[in-house]
Motif scaffolding. Structure first.
Motif, PDB file in Angstrom:
ATOM      1  N   GLU A 173      22.960  35.620  49.760  1.00  0.00           N
ATOM      2  CA  GLU A 173      22.430  36.974  49.585  1.00  0.00           C
ATOM      3  C   GLU A 173      21.521  37.368  50.732  1.00  0.00           C
ATOM      4  O   GLU A 173      21.445  38.549  51.094  1.00  0.00           O
ATOM      5  CB  GLU A 173      21.678  37.053  48.256  1.00  0.00           C
ATOM      6  N   TRP A 174      20.819  36.405  51.302  1.00  0.00           N
ATOM      7  CA  TRP A 174      19.968  36.713  52.454  1.00  0.00           C
ATOM      8  C   TRP A 174      20.800  37.119  53.671  1.00  0.00           C
ATOM      9  O   TRP A 174      20.410  38.001  54.435  1.00  0.00           O
ATOM     10  CB  TRP A 174      19.103  35.511  52.806  1.00  0.00           C
ATOM     11  N   VAL A 175      21.918  36.447  53.859  1.00  0.00           N
ATOM     12  CA  VAL A 175      22.741  36.740  55.037  1.00  0.00           C
ATOM     13  C   VAL A 175      23.359  38.125  54.935  1.00  0.00           C
ATOM     14  O   VAL A 175      23.402  38.874  55.925  1.00  0.00           O
ATOM     15  CB  VAL A 175      23.821  35.650  55.212  1.00  0.00           C
ATOM     16  N   GLY A 176      23.837  38.480  53.765  1.00  0.00           N
ATOM     17  CA  GLY A 176      24.443  39.796  53.620  1.00  0.00           C
ATOM     18  C   GLY A 176      24.796  40.076  52.180  1.00  0.00           C
ATOM     19  O   GLY A 176      25.622  39.372  51.606  1.00  0.00           O
ATOM     20  N   SER A 177      24.145  41.070  51.592  1.00  0.00           N
ATOM     21  CA  SER A 177      24.419  41.408  50.214  1.00  0.00           C
ATOM     22  C   SER A 177      23.766  42.742  49.885  1.00  0.00           C
ATOM     23  O   SER A 177      22.899  43.229  50.618  1.00  0.00           O
ATOM     24  CB  SER A 177      23.884  40.317  49.275  1.00  0.00           C
ATOM     25  N   SER A 178      24.175  43.326  48.790  1.00  0.00           N
ATOM     26  CA  SER A 178      23.547  44.557  48.311  1.00  0.00           C
ATOM     27  C   SER A 178      22.996  44.393  46.905  1.00  0.00           C
ATOM     28  O   SER A 178      22.475  45.336  46.330  1.00  0.00           O
ATOM     29  CB  SER A 178      24.557  45.711  48.322  1.00  0.00           C
ATOM     30  N   THR A 179      23.122  43.204  46.340  1.00  0.00           N
ATOM     31  CA  THR A 179      22.593  42.906  45.012  1.00  0.00           C
ATOM     32  C   THR A 179      22.136  41.456  44.973  1.00  0.00           C
ATOM     33  O   THR A 179      22.468  40.663  45.856  1.00  0.00           O
ATOM     34  CB  THR A 179      23.653  43.127  43.912  1.00  0.00           C
ATOM     35  N   GLY A 180      21.408  41.105  43.918  1.00  0.00           N
ATOM     36  CA  GLY A 180      20.965  39.728  43.742  1.00  0.00           C
ATOM     37  C   GLY A 180      19.480  39.557  44.040  1.00  0.00           C
ATOM     38  O   GLY A 180      18.862  40.369  44.722  1.00  0.00           O
ATOM     39  N   LEU A 181      18.924  38.475  43.522  1.00  0.00           N
ATOM     40  CA  LEU A 181      17.500  38.217  43.715  1.00  0.00           C
ATOM     41  C   LEU A 181      17.160  37.953  45.181  1.00  0.00           C
ATOM     42  O   LEU A 181      16.081  38.321  45.659  1.00  0.00           O
ATOM     43  CB  LEU A 181      17.069  37.025  42.852  1.00  0.00           C
ATOM     44  N   ASP A 230       4.118  41.142  46.061  1.00  0.00           N
ATOM     45  CA  ASP A 230       4.030  40.815  44.643  1.00  0.00           C
ATOM     46  C   ASP A 230       5.401  40.872  43.978  1.00  0.00           C
ATOM     47  O   ASP A 230       5.739  40.023  43.145  1.00  0.00           O
ATOM     48  CB  ASP A 230       3.053  41.750  43.941  1.00  0.00           C
ATOM     49  N   LEU A 231       6.223  41.847  44.357  1.00  0.00           N
ATOM     50  CA  LEU A 231       7.587  41.930  43.826  1.00  0.00           C
ATOM     51  C   LEU A 231       8.431  40.764  44.335  1.00  0.00           C
ATOM     52  O   LEU A 231       9.260  40.225  43.588  1.00  0.00           O
ATOM     53  CB  LEU A 231       8.224  43.264  44.225  1.00  0.00           C
ATOM     54  N   MET A 232       8.223  40.368  45.582  1.00  0.00           N
ATOM     55  CA  MET A 232       8.958  39.227  46.126  1.00  0.00           C
ATOM     56  C   MET A 232       8.617  37.954  45.361  1.00  0.00           C
ATOM     57  O   MET A 232       9.501  37.163  45.007  1.00  0.00           O
ATOM     58  CB  MET A 232       8.632  39.053  47.606  1.00  0.00           C
ATOM     59  N   PHE A 233       7.327  37.758  45.056  1.00  0.00           N
ATOM     60  CA  PHE A 233       6.918  36.589  44.281  1.00  0.00           C
ATOM     61  C   PHE A 233       7.467  36.668  42.852  1.00  0.00           C
ATOM     62  O   PHE A 233       7.814  35.641  42.266  1.00  0.00           O
ATOM     63  CB  PHE A 233       5.390  36.478  44.263  1.00  0.00           C
ATOM     64  N   ALA A 234       7.530  37.869  42.294  1.00  0.00           N
ATOM     65  CA  ALA A 234       8.084  38.028  40.948  1.00  0.00           C
ATOM     66  C   ALA A 234       9.563  37.639  40.925  1.00  0.00           C
ATOM     67  O   ALA A 234      10.026  36.964  40.001  1.00  0.00           O
ATOM     68  CB  ALA A 234       7.910  39.470  40.477  1.00  0.00           C
ATOM     69  N   ALA A 235      10.326  38.060  41.949  1.00  0.00           N
ATOM     70  CA  ALA A 235      11.733  37.667  42.045  1.00  0.00           C
ATOM     71  C   ALA A 235      11.867  36.159  42.222  1.00  0.00           C
ATOM     72  O   ALA A 235      12.761  35.525  41.638  1.00  0.00           O
ATOM     73  CB  ALA A 235      12.404  38.403  43.200  1.00  0.00           C
ATOM     74  N   LEU A 236      10.976  35.574  43.017  1.00  0.00           N
ATOM     75  CA  LEU A 236      10.993  34.125  43.209  1.00  0.00           C
ATOM     76  C   LEU A 236      10.673  33.406  41.903  1.00  0.00           C
ATOM     77  O   LEU A 236      11.267  32.358  41.596  1.00  0.00           O
ATOM     78  CB  LEU A 236       9.982  33.742  44.283  1.00  0.00           C
ATOM     79  N   LEU A 237       9.751  33.962  41.120  1.00  0.00           N
ATOM     80  CA  LEU A 237       9.416  33.366  39.827  1.00  0.00           C
ATOM     81  C   LEU A 237      10.616  33.406  38.882  1.00  0.00           C
ATOM     82  O   LEU A 237      10.913  32.419  38.196  1.00  0.00           O
ATOM     83  CB  LEU A 237       8.227  34.115  39.217  1.00  0.00           C
TER      84      LEU A 237
END
Length: 256
Positions: free
Chosen positions: A190-198, A212-219
Motif C-alpha cells: 500500500e505504501w508503494v502504490g494504492s488508493s485504499t488501506g491502512l 495523530d491519525l497516522m498513529f491511530a491507523a498504526l494502532l
C-alpha cells in the motif's frame, strides 16, 4: 488472568508513552500523546474502519495463499526427491532478494489494486511456512517410519498418517510466524502504490502532518495483527491439544 496481564501491559506502555511525551516536550505533530491518538481514533472511526477492512482482506488472502503454496512446496520437496536438489537452492536464493524491492515490480505487473498487495503478503508468508513444514516432515521419528515400512505401509500412507501428523507442531510455528509478518507485506504494498488501506491512510496522514491519525491507523493495524496471531494460536492449540502450552500461558498450567 491473561486478559488482566494484557491490559496491564497495554496500560504500562501507554504510561511510558505519555511519560516520554512529557519528558521530551515533543510537539503533538512530532509525537502525539496516547490521549490525542485515542481522540483521533474516535473522531475518524468510520474512515479507519473502511481502510482497515481493505487491509484485513489483503492480509487474509495473502495468508491463505501463502500457507497453501508453502504447504504444497513442502510436500513436493518430501515426495519428489529428484526435484529436491533443484528446488531447495531456488528457495534459498529467493530469500536473498529483499521482498520489499519487488513491490514496485508487482505494482507494474499486477496494478494498483488488491492483487499486488496480496502477492506481497503471499511472498513474505511463503518461505516461513515452507521451511517450517518441510523441517517438520523430514524430521518425523525414524522409528515410526521404520515400523510403518515393516507393516507394509507405502509412501502415501507414511506421508498421510505419520509425516503430516508429526509435522503439525512445526507447521503451527510457521503459521504463527506467518500471522505476524503478513501485515508487513500488505502495508508495504500500500505504501508503494494504492488508493485504499491502512498503509495508504498512514502515508497520506503523514504527508498532511496528521501524525495523530497516522498513529491511530498504526494502532488499528497492530490490533489486527495481534488479534490474528492469537486467533491462529488458539485455533492451533485446539487442533493440537497434545502440543505444549505457549509462552503466553501461566507457568503452573504449562507444567501440568
Amino acid at each position: 488472568m491473561n486478559a488482566l496481564r494484557s491490559l496491564g501491559i497495554a496500560a504500562g506502555l501507554c504510561g511510558f508513552w505519555q511519560l516520554l511525551v512529557w519528558l521530551t516536550g515533543a510537539p503533538h505533530f512530532i509525537l502525539p500523546g496516547p490521549l490525542r491518538v485515542l481522540e483521533a481514533l474516535y473522531n475518524n472511526a468510520g474512515l479507519l474502519l473502511q481502510h482497515a477492512g481493505v487491509t484485513l482482506a489483503e492480509i487474509l488472502l495473502g495468508l491463505l495463499l501463502g500457507v497453501l503454496l508453502g504447504l504444497g512446496s513442502a510436500l513436493t520437496l518430501i515426495w519428489f526427491r529428484r526435484l529436491r536438489a533443484w528446488m531447495l537452492p531456488v528457495l534459498v536464493i529467493s530469500q536473498s532478494i529483499p521482498v520489499f524491492a519487488l513491490a514496485p515490480v508487482l505494482m507494474l505487473w499486477l496494478g494498483y489494486g488488491m492483487a499486488s498487495k496480496v502477492a506481497m503478503a503471499t511472498l513474505i508468508i511463503y518461505f516461513p511456512v515452507t521451511a517450517a513444514c518441510y523441517d517438520g516432515l523430514r524430521h518425523a521419528p525414524a522409528a515410526w517410519l521404520e515400523l510403518a515400512r515393516t507393516l507394509g505401509a507405502d509412501r502415501r500412507t507414511q506421508l498421510l498418517q505419520i509425516r503430516l501428523p508429526a509435522a503439525l507442531p512445526a507447521l503451527g510455528s510457521g503459521l504463527r510466524v506467518a500471522a505476524s509478518v503478513a501485515p508487513i507485506g500488505a502495508v508495504v504494498g500500500e505504501w508503494v502504490g494504492s488508493s485504499t488501506g491502512l498503509g495508504y491512510l498512514m502515508l497520506h496522514a503523514n504527508a498532511r502532518m496528521q501524525v495523530d491519525l497516522m498513529f491511530a491507523a498504526l494502532l488499528v493495524l497492530s490490533l489486527m495483527a495481534v488479534s490474528l496471531y492469537f486467533l491462529i494460536d488458539r485455533l492451533l492449540r485446539r487442533l493440537m491439544p497434545w502440543q505444549s502450552e505457549t509462552l503466553f500461558d501461566d507457568a503452573p498450567e504449562a507444567e501440568q
